[in-house]
Design a protein around this motif. Structure first.
Motif, PDB file in Angstrom:
ATOM      1  N   VAL A   1      56.829  51.458  78.741  1.00  0.00           N
ATOM      2  CA  VAL A   1      56.783  52.316  80.468  1.00  0.00           C
ATOM      3  C   VAL A   1      56.554  51.807  81.542  1.00  0.00           C
ATOM      4  N   TYR A   2      56.617  50.179  81.606  1.00  0.00           N
ATOM      5  CA  TYR A   2      56.992  49.242  82.667  1.00  0.00           C
ATOM      6  C   TYR A   2      58.378  49.694  83.140  1.00  0.00           C
ATOM      7  N   ASP A   3      58.927  49.762  81.881  1.00  0.00           N
ATOM      8  CA  ASP A   3      60.315  49.762  82.292  1.00  0.00           C
ATOM      9  C   ASP A   3      61.396  50.853  82.952  1.00  0.00           C
ATOM     10  N   LEU A   4      60.436  51.569  82.179  1.00  0.00           N
ATOM     11  CA  LEU A   4      60.484  53.403  83.080  1.00  0.00           C
ATOM     12  C   LEU A   4      60.398  53.302  84.359  1.00  0.00           C
ATOM     13  N   VAL A   5      59.133  53.028  84.663  1.00  0.00           N
ATOM     14  CA  VAL A   5      58.124  52.840  85.899  1.00  0.00           C
ATOM     15  C   VAL A   5      59.494  52.197  87.459  1.00  0.00           C
ATOM     16  N   ALA A   6      59.338  50.981  86.449  1.00  0.00           N
ATOM     17  CA  ALA A   6      60.946  49.921  87.622  1.00  0.00           C
ATOM     18  C   ALA A   6      61.852  50.875  87.997  1.00  0.00           C
ATOM     19  N   LEU A   7      62.695  51.608  86.177  1.00  0.00           N
ATOM     20  CA  LEU A   7      63.710  52.739  86.517  1.00  0.00           C
ATOM     21  C   LEU A   7      63.715  53.841  87.684  1.00  0.00           C
ATOM     22  N   PHE A   8      62.981  54.296  87.551  1.00  0.00           N
ATOM     23  CA  PHE A   8      62.702  55.582  88.605  1.00  0.00           C
ATOM     24  C   PHE A   8      62.199  54.966  89.520  1.00  0.00           C
TER      25      PHE A   8
ATOM     26  N   LEU B   1      48.731  48.644  81.151  1.00  0.00           N
ATOM     27  CA  LEU B   1      48.842  48.452  79.694  1.00  0.00           C
ATOM     28  C   LEU B   1      49.175  47.360  79.123  1.00  0.00           C
ATOM     29  N   VAL B   2      50.295  46.418  80.234  1.00  0.00           N
ATOM     30  CA  VAL B   2      50.961  45.279  79.419  1.00  0.00           C
ATOM     31  C   VAL B   2      49.442  44.025  79.555  1.00  0.00           C
ATOM     32  N   ALA B   3      48.956  44.052  80.519  1.00  0.00           N
ATOM     33  CA  ALA B   3      47.969  43.316  79.810  1.00  0.00           C
ATOM     34  C   ALA B   3      47.344  43.067  79.142  1.00  0.00           C
ATOM     35  N   ASP B   4      46.631  44.462  78.340  1.00  0.00           N
ATOM     36  CA  ASP B   4      45.419  44.911  77.089  1.00  0.00           C
ATOM     37  C   ASP B   4      46.715  44.650  76.227  1.00  0.00           C
ATOM     38  N   ALA B   5      47.743  44.977  76.382  1.00  0.00           N
ATOM     39  CA  ALA B   5      48.716  44.552  74.756  1.00  0.00           C
ATOM     40  C   ALA B   5      49.226  43.227  74.468  1.00  0.00           C
ATOM     41  N   LEU B   6      49.246  42.740  75.692  1.00  0.00           N
ATOM     42  CA  LEU B   6      49.344  41.280  75.435  1.00  0.00           C
ATOM     43  C   LEU B   6      47.605  40.702  74.632  1.00  0.00           C
ATOM     44  N   THR B   7      46.585  41.347  74.951  1.00  0.00           N
ATOM     45  CA  THR B   7      46.081  40.599  74.628  1.00  0.00           C
ATOM     46  C   THR B   7      45.229  41.295  73.520  1.00  0.00           C
ATOM     47  N   THR B   8      45.793  42.279  72.836  1.00  0.00           N
ATOM     48  CA  THR B   8      45.760  42.209  71.520  1.00  0.00           C
ATOM     49  C   THR B   8      47.113  42.561  70.612  1.00  0.00           C
ATOM     50  N   GLY B   9      47.783  41.468  71.092  1.00  0.00           N
ATOM     51  CA  GLY B   9      48.783  41.512  70.298  1.00  0.00           C
ATOM     52  C   GLY B   9      49.623  41.866  68.933  1.00  0.00           C
ATOM     53  N   ASN B  10      49.538  43.333  69.648  1.00  0.00           N
ATOM     54  CA  ASN B  10      49.785  44.265  68.628  1.00  0.00           C
ATOM     55  C   ASN B  10      51.627  44.364  68.956  1.00  0.00           C
ATOM     56  N   ARG B  11      52.553  44.201  67.818  1.00  0.00           N
ATOM     57  CA  ARG B  11      53.847  44.665  68.387  1.00  0.00           C
ATOM     58  C   ARG B  11      54.727  45.834  68.966  1.00  0.00           C
ATOM     59  N   GLN B  12      53.805  46.768  67.887  1.00  0.00           N
ATOM     60  CA  GLN B  12      54.340  48.208  68.474  1.00  0.00           C
ATOM     61  C   GLN B  12      53.643  48.165  70.022  1.00  0.00           C
ATOM     62  N   ASP B  13      52.106  48.394  70.249  1.00  0.00           N
ATOM     63  CA  ASP B  13      51.811  48.260  71.070  1.00  0.00           C
ATOM     64  C   ASP B  13      52.175  47.550  72.416  1.00  0.00           C
ATOM     65  N   MET B  14      52.908  46.691  72.443  1.00  0.00           N
ATOM     66  CA  MET B  14      53.455  45.532  73.883  1.00  0.00           C
ATOM     67  C   MET B  14      54.818  46.511  73.677  1.00  0.00           C
TER      68      MET B  14
ATOM     69  N   ILE C   1      56.432  53.454  93.389  1.00  0.00           N
ATOM     70  CA  ILE C   1      55.489  52.625  93.869  1.00  0.00           C
ATOM     71  C   ILE C   1      54.905  52.147  93.254  1.00  0.00           C
ATOM     72  N   THR C   2      53.328  53.434  93.031  1.00  0.00           N
ATOM     73  CA  THR C   2      52.129  53.784  93.258  1.00  0.00           C
ATOM     74  C   THR C   2      52.102  53.765  91.765  1.00  0.00           C
ATOM     75  N   LEU C   3      53.059  53.461  91.049  1.00  0.00           N
ATOM     76  CA  LEU C   3      52.872  54.014  89.148  1.00  0.00           C
ATOM     77  C   LEU C   3      52.855  52.411  88.882  1.00  0.00           C
ATOM     78  N   ILE C   4      52.844  51.528  89.392  1.00  0.00           N
ATOM     79  CA  ILE C   4      52.652  49.876  89.209  1.00  0.00           C
ATOM     80  C   ILE C   4      51.648  49.836  88.686  1.00  0.00           C
ATOM     81  N   ASP C   5      50.715  50.061  88.800  1.00  0.00           N
ATOM     82  CA  ASP C   5      48.841  49.456  88.675  1.00  0.00           C
ATOM     83  C   ASP C   5      48.792  49.769  86.868  1.00  0.00           C
ATOM     84  N   TYR C   6      49.395  50.948  86.824  1.00  0.00           N
ATOM     85  CA  TYR C   6      49.212  51.403  85.499  1.00  0.00           C
ATOM     86  C   TYR C   6      49.843  50.438  84.373  1.00  0.00           C
ATOM     87  N   PRO C   7      51.176  50.616  84.365  1.00  0.00           N
ATOM     88  CA  PRO C   7      52.265  49.975  83.656  1.00  0.00           C
ATOM     89  C   PRO C   7      51.103  48.415  83.659  1.00  0.00           C
ATOM     90  N   MET C   8      51.071  47.922  84.439  1.00  0.00           N
ATOM     91  CA  MET C   8      50.858  46.777  84.925  1.00  0.00           C
ATOM     92  C   MET C   8      49.399  46.169  83.390  1.00  0.00           C
TER      93      MET C   8
END
Length: 209
Positions: free
Chosen positions: A116-123, A97-110, A88-95
């Motif tokens: 990564v967020y999905d993998l943490v949630a799956l874990f 990443l998502v915020a940064d990727a959405l800011t840049t708008g790059n598809r591959q980064d998103m 659960i404490t891993l959530i901060d990292y993908p959060m």
């Protein structure tokens, strides 16, 4: 180990995590007279924070209600709980990443950030399943009066959420936004599952009185 120490430690971890989530907000760089546009440009951080806060809050509700039915804790359960809290404490990292990727708008980064967020949630869901399975096979840890029907009704919920996040990972390779919808659906599913679990717990208690 007493359950009150178990719950106090776990609650402390949740409280620290939620505090860390909000620390991701920073005052934006802006020219005088342009603060509002600068704040609005931070929408990716706000969006990822809202979803992550809702997610962590729901996980805390699960943890609080489910483990309130325990009368004692053994060593293995303690270790499983540490593993769950770690996930659960891993959530901060993908959060972030998502915020940064959405800011840049790059598809591959998103794609990368959401996967990564999905993998943490799956874990996280996998650790809940391990905890559910362990307690199902160690009924002596539970308080008297909790019927077996309670576990039967909820035991597959973590498996269902693992399935949703797996589908989200696969979908993200073809469509980022379809993956986002499935990720959001998984988080919403947790809240619906919590409400159902809470109702089942009340029924389990009432059914044995």
């Amino acid at each position: 180990m007493k359950t009150d120490r178990f719950q106090a430690f776990s609650d402390g971890i949740f409280a620290i995590l939620i505090t860390i989530l909000v620390l991701e907000f920073h005052i934006p760089n802006y020219q005088p007279g342009h603060l509002l546009p600068a704040i609005l440009a931070q929408w990716p951080s706000m969006l990822s924070y809202v979803f992550s806060y809702f997610y962590v809050g729901t996980l805390w509700l699960f943890h609080h209600d489910y483990f309130n039915m325990l009368q004692r804790i053994d060593r293995n359960l303690n270790m499983l709980n540490l593993l769950m809290l770690f996930s659960i404490t891993l959530i901060d990292y993908p959060m972030s990443l998502v915020a940064d990727a959405l800011t840049t708008g790059n598809r591959q980064d998103m794609q990368t950030a959401f996967i990564v967020y999905d993998l943490v949630a799956l874990f996280i869901s996998a650790t809940f399943y391990m905890m559910y399975a362990y307690l199902h096979h160690h009924q002596a840890l539970k308080k008297p009066g909790i019927s077996m029907a309670f576990y039967t009704a909820i035991k597959l919920d973590p498996v269902r959420s693992v399935t949703i996040y797996t589908l989200a990972i696969i979908a993200t390779f073809w469509s980022v936004w379809l993956g986002v919808i499935l990720l959001a659906s998984g988080i919403i599913f947790h809240f619906v599952a919590y409400l159902r679990m809470s109702h089942q717990l009340e029924q389990a208690k009432g059914g044995t009185q």
